[in-house]
Design a protein around this motif. Structure first.
Motif, PDB file in Angstrom:
ATOM      1  N   ARG A 130     -42.575 -12.383  23.374  1.00 54.59           N
ATOM      2  CA  ARG A 130     -43.424 -12.723  22.226  1.00 54.59           C
ATOM      3  C   ARG A 130     -44.062 -14.105  22.387  1.00 54.59           C
ATOM      4  NH1 ARG A 130     -43.405 -14.964  17.019  1.00 54.59           N
ATOM      5  NH2 ARG A 130     -44.482 -13.663  15.472  1.00 54.59           N
ATOM      6  N   ARG A 131     -43.299 -15.057  22.924  1.00 54.68           N
ATOM      7  CA  ARG A 131     -43.840 -16.402  23.079  1.00 54.68           C
ATOM      8  C   ARG A 131     -45.025 -16.425  24.033  1.00 54.68           C
ATOM      9  NH1 ARG A 131     -38.367 -19.306  24.684  1.00 54.68           N
ATOM     10  NH2 ARG A 131     -38.287 -17.336  25.816  1.00 54.68           N
ATOM     11  N   LYS A 169     -49.577  -5.176  15.204  1.00 54.11           N
ATOM     12  CA  LYS A 169     -48.843  -6.432  15.365  1.00 54.11           C
ATOM     13  C   LYS A 169     -49.600  -7.378  16.295  1.00 54.11           C
ATOM     14  CE  LYS A 169     -44.414  -6.415  15.460  1.00 54.11           C
ATOM     15  NZ  LYS A 169     -42.961  -6.313  15.757  1.00 54.11           N
ATOM     16  N   SER A 203     -42.195  -3.166   7.461  1.00 49.45           N
ATOM     17  CA  SER A 203     -41.203  -4.232   7.617  1.00 49.45           C
ATOM     18  C   SER A 203     -41.349  -4.957   8.945  1.00 49.45           C
ATOM     19  CB  SER A 203     -39.783  -3.660   7.489  1.00 49.45           C
ATOM     20  OG  SER A 203     -39.565  -2.655   8.478  1.00 49.45           O
ATOM     21  N   ASP A 204     -41.724  -4.234  10.024  1.00 48.65           N
ATOM     22  CA  ASP A 204     -41.818  -4.886  11.334  1.00 48.65           C
ATOM     23  C   ASP A 204     -43.066  -5.753  11.471  1.00 48.65           C
ATOM     24  OD1 ASP A 204     -43.207  -2.419  11.241  1.00 48.65           O
ATOM     25  OD2 ASP A 204     -43.426  -2.436  13.412  1.00 48.65           O
ATOM     26  N   ARG A 206     -44.012  -7.755   8.854  1.00 49.45           N
ATOM     27  CA  ARG A 206     -43.883  -8.843   7.882  1.00 49.45           C
ATOM     28  C   ARG A 206     -43.861 -10.227   8.522  1.00 49.45           C
ATOM     29  NH1 ARG A 206     -39.473  -5.904   3.906  1.00 49.45           N
ATOM     30  NH2 ARG A 206     -40.964  -4.519   2.856  1.00 49.45           N
ATOM     31  N   PRO A 207     -43.142 -10.446   9.618  1.00 50.20           N
ATOM     32  CA  PRO A 207     -43.129 -11.805  10.200  1.00 50.20           C
ATOM     33  C   PRO A 207     -44.533 -12.282  10.599  1.00 50.20           C
ATOM     34  CG  PRO A 207     -41.335 -10.499  11.115  1.00 50.20           C
ATOM     35  CD  PRO A 207     -42.207  -9.548  10.347  1.00 50.20           C
ATOM     36  N   GLU A 208     -45.310 -11.412  11.259  1.00 49.85           N
ATOM     37  CA  GLU A 208     -46.659 -11.812  11.687  1.00 49.85           C
ATOM     38  C   GLU A 208     -47.579 -12.022  10.476  1.00 49.85           C
ATOM     39  OE1 GLU A 208     -44.514 -10.559  14.999  1.00 49.85           O
ATOM     40  OE2 GLU A 208     -44.901  -9.362  13.202  1.00 49.85           O
ATOM     41  N   LEU A 210     -46.644 -12.821   7.436  1.00 48.92           N
ATOM     42  CA  LEU A 210     -46.198 -14.021   6.717  1.00 48.92           C
ATOM     43  C   LEU A 210     -46.659 -15.290   7.425  1.00 48.92           C
ATOM     44  CD1 LEU A 210     -44.594 -15.210   4.379  1.00 48.92           C
ATOM     45  CD2 LEU A 210     -42.530 -15.041   5.783  1.00 48.92           C
ATOM     46  N   ASP A 211     -46.646 -15.268   8.778  1.00 50.97           N
ATOM     47  CA  ASP A 211     -47.115 -16.429   9.540  1.00 50.97           C
ATOM     48  C   ASP A 211     -48.543 -16.795   9.146  1.00 50.97           C
ATOM     49  OD1 ASP A 211     -44.766 -16.777  10.920  1.00 50.97           O
ATOM     50  OD2 ASP A 211     -45.427 -15.707  12.730  1.00 50.97           O
TER      51      ASP A 211
END
Length: 215
Positions: A130-131, A169, A203-204, A206-208, A210-211
């Motif tokens: 991911r990084r 994503k 749900s998968d 949400r992190p992106e 939210l960023d």
């Protein structure tokens, strides 16, 4: 790993840059240089540590930064050769080589933006780290983001229209550096992109999502 001596490192990198137009020779010389500055203690397979997704030398960050600094003007003056070198570096399943490929991609001038976008699309879909994917969008598309923003938006839009959820994503990850860019003021277009994702957020994702919202 020997201590970094700036003058010695400068001469080593100048010698390396001399092979800019010959990707295979450049890669061979690069591996010799990275081996010289490698952190032996973190080589995969030692001390029972599991192997990383990508092999790495563990060289200090300044080494890669100095290499990229020396290559940047060559990339601006000869984008075709720079693209060929990027392609060769990316073929190596090695963190430093791929990081350098990404950094060099971001130095290629705006007239080659379609070719840069093509590589960013291909590489980001190949890569599980991911990084490194975020680095492709942050560093590799730096020039495109500044000078050919519509190309980046078209890529993100195309991915959001895919049936493959993983592409959604990637689209959000590609939009994040744009949201962070203080020179990008067209926030309404970003909101148009985010609305259909946010209204039925998985749900998968949400992190992106939210960023970007936090930015």
């Amino acid at each position: 790993m020997p201590a970094i001596q700036p003058e010695r490192l400068k001469q080593q990198i100048l010698a390396l840059a001399g092979a800019f137009q010959t990707p295979d020779l450049f890669l061979s010389s690069l591996n010799e240089l990275l081996s010289l500055y490698a952190e032996r203690a973190i080589r995969p397979g030692l001390a029972g540590e599991p192997a990383a997704l990508l092999d790495k030398y563990g060289v200090p960050t300044p080494v890669l930064r100095y290499i990229l600094l020396e290559l940047a003007p060559r990339a601006r003056n000869d984008p075709d050769t720079a693209l060929a070198l990027c392609d060769r570096l990316w073929l190596e399943p090695n963190l430093e080589c791929r990081t350098l490929a990404v950094g060099l991609l971001g130095k290629i001038p705006a007239q080659a933006s379609p070719a840069v976008i093509q590589r960013a699309e291909h590489w980001s879909q190949q890569q599980n780290d991911r990084r490194l994917v975020l680095e492709i969008f942050e560093e590799g598309l730096a020039t495109v983001r500044k000078q050919h923003t519509p190309l980046l938006l078209d890529m993100a839009k195309k991915w959001l229209q895919e049936s493959d959820q993983d592409m959604h994503k990637l689209s959000l990850m590609a939009l994040l550096p744009l949201a962070k860019d203080p020179d990008f003021e067209n926030l309404p277009v970003l909101l148009e992109f985010l609305y259909p994702v946010a209204i039925k957020v998985r749900s998968d994702l949400r992190p992106e999502l939210l960023d970007i919202i936090l930015v």
